[in-house]
Design a protein around this motif. Structure first.
Motif, mmCIF file in Angstrom:
data_model
loop_
_atom_site.group_PDB
_atom_site.id
_atom_site.type_symbol
_atom_site.label_atom_id
_atom_site.label_comp_id
_atom_site.label_asym_id
_atom_site.label_seq_id
_atom_site.Cartn_x
_atom_site.Cartn_y
_atom_site.Cartn_z
ATOM 1 N N ALA A 156 41.445 41.385 55.945
ATOM 2 C CA ALA A 156 41.428 41.724 54.524
ATOM 3 C C ALA A 156 42.019 43.109 54.300
ATOM 4 O O ALA A 156 41.585 44.090 54.910
ATOM 5 C CB ALA A 156 40.003 41.689 53.978
ATOM 6 N N THR A 157 43.020 43.195 53.443
ATOM 7 C CA THR A 157 43.626 44.447 53.004
ATOM 8 C C THR A 157 43.685 44.407 51.476
ATOM 9 O O THR A 157 43.192 43.464 50.856
ATOM 10 C CB THR A 157 45.043 44.611 53.585
ATOM 11 N N VAL A 158 44.290 45.416 50.856
ATOM 12 C CA VAL A 158 44.451 45.425 49.401
ATOM 13 C C VAL A 158 45.922 45.649 49.088
ATOM 14 O O VAL A 158 46.574 46.488 49.721
ATOM 15 C CB VAL A 158 43.586 46.513 48.732
ATOM 16 N N HIS A 159 46.442 44.908 48.122
ATOM 17 C CA HIS A 159 47.857 44.989 47.775
ATOM 18 C C HIS A 159 48.183 46.290 47.044
ATOM 19 O O HIS A 159 47.438 46.752 46.192
ATOM 20 C CB HIS A 159 48.290 43.794 46.927
ATOM 21 N N GLY A 160 49.335 46.856 47.376
ATOM 22 C CA GLY A 160 49.743 48.122 46.785
ATOM 23 C C GLY A 160 49.974 48.049 45.292
ATOM 24 O O GLY A 160 49.798 49.042 44.584
ATOM 25 N N SER A 161 50.366 46.880 44.775
ATOM 26 C CA SER A 161 50.595 46.765 43.337
ATOM 27 C C SER A 161 49.335 47.048 42.532
ATOM 28 O O SER A 161 49.413 47.486 41.381
ATOM 29 C CB SER A 161 51.146 45.372 42.994
ATOM 30 N N ALA A 162 48.149 46.837 43.134
ATOM 31 C CA ALA A 162 46.896 47.174 42.458
ATOM 32 C C ALA A 162 46.754 48.679 42.276
ATOM 33 O O ALA A 162 46.032 49.142 41.384
ATOM 34 C CB ALA A 162 45.706 46.642 43.245
ATOM 35 N N PHE A 163 47.468 49.437 43.097
ATOM 36 C CA PHE A 163 47.440 50.893 43.026
ATOM 37 C C PHE A 163 48.677 51.452 42.326
ATOM 38 O O PHE A 163 48.908 52.656 42.327
ATOM 39 C CB PHE A 163 47.342 51.484 44.433
ATOM 40 N N GLY A 164 49.478 50.563 41.755
ATOM 41 C CA GLY A 164 50.610 51.003 40.962
ATOM 42 C C GLY A 164 51.926 51.118 41.686
ATOM 43 O O GLY A 164 52.896 51.609 41.109
ATOM 44 N N LEU A 165 51.995 50.689 42.970
ATOM 45 C CA LEU A 165 53.255 50.757 43.700
ATOM 46 C C LEU A 165 53.355 49.573 44.651
ATOM 47 O O LEU A 165 52.493 49.369 45.498
ATOM 48 C CB LEU A 165 53.371 52.061 44.482
ATOM 49 N N ALA A 166 54.409 48.788 44.492
ATOM 50 C CA ALA A 166 54.634 47.614 45.325
ATOM 51 C C ALA A 166 56.015 47.727 45.992
ATOM 52 O O ALA A 166 56.879 48.452 45.507
ATOM 53 C CB ALA A 166 54.570 46.351 44.455
ATOM 54 N N PRO A 167 56.236 46.984 47.104
ATOM 55 C CA PRO A 167 55.255 46.157 47.830
ATOM 56 C C PRO A 167 54.644 46.933 48.999
ATOM 57 O O PRO A 167 55.350 47.329 49.928
ATOM 58 C CB PRO A 167 56.113 44.995 48.325
ATOM 59 N N TYR A 168 53.356 47.145 48.934
ATOM 60 C CA TYR A 168 52.646 47.894 49.977
ATOM 61 C C TYR A 168 51.318 47.210 50.288
ATOM 62 O O TYR A 168 50.823 46.368 49.519
ATOM 63 C CB TYR A 168 52.359 49.329 49.513
ATOM 64 N N LEU A 169 50.741 47.607 51.398
ATOM 65 C CA LEU A 169 49.397 47.209 51.783
ATOM 66 C C LEU A 169 48.574 48.466 52.006
ATOM 67 O O LEU A 169 49.031 49.397 52.670
ATOM 68 C CB LEU A 169 49.406 46.402 53.093
ATOM 69 N N ARG A 170 47.361 48.493 51.438
ATOM 70 C CA ARG A 170 46.442 49.579 51.776
ATOM 71 C C ARG A 170 45.501 49.085 52.849
ATOM 72 O O ARG A 170 44.802 48.084 52.676
ATOM 73 C CB ARG A 170 45.634 50.041 50.562
ATOM 74 N N ILE A 171 45.499 49.810 53.962
ATOM 75 C CA ILE A 171 44.642 49.483 55.103
ATOM 76 C C ILE A 171 43.623 50.600 55.268
ATOM 77 O O ILE A 171 43.985 51.756 55.498
ATOM 78 C CB ILE A 171 45.468 49.317 56.402
#
Length: 405
Positions: A365-380
């Motif tokens: 489980a990670t969180v998508h960067g677009s939820a933080f306002g910048l895509a395409p990234y993964l927050r780990i």
């Protein structure tokens, strides 16, 4: 007929649920169905609160410290907070210039709710913590998002700040070290931003310093009110015990700022929660006044984990990750995965689809960067034991290596 949505406050109806908690809920559901999931989504330390802090909470219960406190917090705790700002940040503040809240999030909410009117703008650098724009929305304001790419280390530049400020700007939010990127503003970078802000005397500044003690590679933490004292009368400096002392569940945040703002926030809190838990306040007092060696140990541990996780992520085909300087997050570009298909046939057309596929097909489980306002990234989030981190990174590498297209 009035719809269910129509019965809600319109600001709440337009706000979005926390993307982080949505992932956490999905993890809980998958685990309840028997799936083995490694979660790199939660933003909290994975170890226990220091024992002397636990004991202070227990002692508070046993000695009857279980009743209402002053709305703004116990005077002893507010005095300890004032000493903390003087000792660690070079900011001489009176205890009356501090406020204790139910976590750092309430400090932010109180400040924005107390000052925003409809049409007021709040400048938010992206990537941002998921709750900033939603709190602005709930308070009737408008978020002005300033994209900050990896080319600038995910940090706001003076030119970016200058271009975002208008006659409607009420607040600028700064977060260092950053959630989700781990970026840390240097003294010179803060001074350059301060020079812009000095030219806009009506703009307030919210400095979210909650990850202050999780800073690596021998870097020195600085906060903007410390760097530029001329801004101090319009800066709210927010902090708390959650991340530094592994006290997320105790729910104690605090802040310092101009007296008129602290008074307004206290007034709001008095009609809202009536203050923070008395037991938690006594525990927080022990954390701030007691031995600080826990911070040094956890910082060293997180830096070692960071090094391992970033090295592993950069070995995964299609992922690229800058070395974060603080917090306990890695923010990895997954641009190299977009457009590919998984072994199960899932088309990865955006970073949220990547996150969902990682959870469903790799058990991570990670969180998508677009939820933080910048895509395409993964927050780990690497706030997890070493064994689990190694397994998670291995699963991510295998997932990336098995993509087609």
């Amino acid at each position: 007929m009035i719809t269910e949505t129509g019965r809600l406050n319109r600001f709440l109806a337009a706000a979005r649920p926390s993307a982080t908690y949505k992932v956490i809920d999905r993890v809980a559901a998958r685990r309840a169905s028997g799936a083995a999931i490694i979660s790199l989504s939660a933003g909290e330390p994975d170890f226990d609160t220091p024992e002397h802090v636990q004991e202070a909470g227990i002692a508070a219960i046993r000695s009857g410290q279980t009743r209402y406190t002053q709305v703004a917090g116990l005077r002893a705790l507010r005095e300890a907070i004032a000493r903390k700002f003087a000792r660690e940040n070079g900011m001489e503040v009176e205890w009356q210039d501090t406020l204790v809240c139910n976590g750092g999030k309430q400090v932010i909410f109180n400040a924005l709710a107390a000052t925003l009117n409809e049409g007021d703008e709040v400048v938010i650098p992206a990537p941002y913590w998921v709750s900033y724009p939603e709190i602005v929305q709930l308070c009737g304001g408008t978020s002005v998002i300033v994209p900050c790419s990896g080319d600038t280390g995910f940090k706001l530049t003076p030119d970016g700040l200058q271009s975002a400020i208008t006659s409607k700007t009420r607040w600028v939010i700064l977060n260092s070290p950053s959630n989700p990127t781990g970026a840390v503003y240097s003294r010179s970078e803060l001074r350059a931003l301060a020079e812009v802000l000095l030219g806009h005397p009506d703009v307030l500044v919210l400095s979210d310093d909650i990850y202050e003690h999780l800073i690596f590679d021998g870097l020195q933490f600085t906060t903007i009110a410390q760097v530029e004292p001329r801004l101090r009368e319009r800066v709210l400096t927010m902090n708390g015990v959650s991340k530094a002392y592994a006290m997320t569940g105790w729910r104690i945040g605090y802040g310092t700022g101009p007296r008129w703002l602290i008074d307004a926030m206290e007034k709001l809190q008095g009609q809202q929660t009536s203050g923070a838990s008395s037991i938690s306040q006594h525990a927080a007092l022990a954390a701030l006044n007691g031995p600080q060696d826990f911070i040094l140990r956890s910082r060293s541990l997180f830096q070692r984990r960071r090094d391992r996780v970033v090295e592993e992520l950069n070995q995964a085909p299609g992922l690229e990750c800058l070395l974060p300087q603080g917090a306990f997050y890695a923010f990895a570009s997954c641009e190299g995965l977009i457009g590919k298909r998984t072994r199960a046939g899932t088309l990865l057309d955006d970073d949220e689809r990547v996150v969902n596929a990682l959870l469903d097909e790799a058990g991570v489980a990670t969180v998508h960067g677009s939820a933080f306002g910048l895509a395409p990234y993964l927050r780990i989030a690497y706030a997890l034991d070493d064994k689990s981190l190694v397994r998670a990174c291995g699963a991510i590498r295998n997932f990336c290596g098995g993509l087609e297209g």
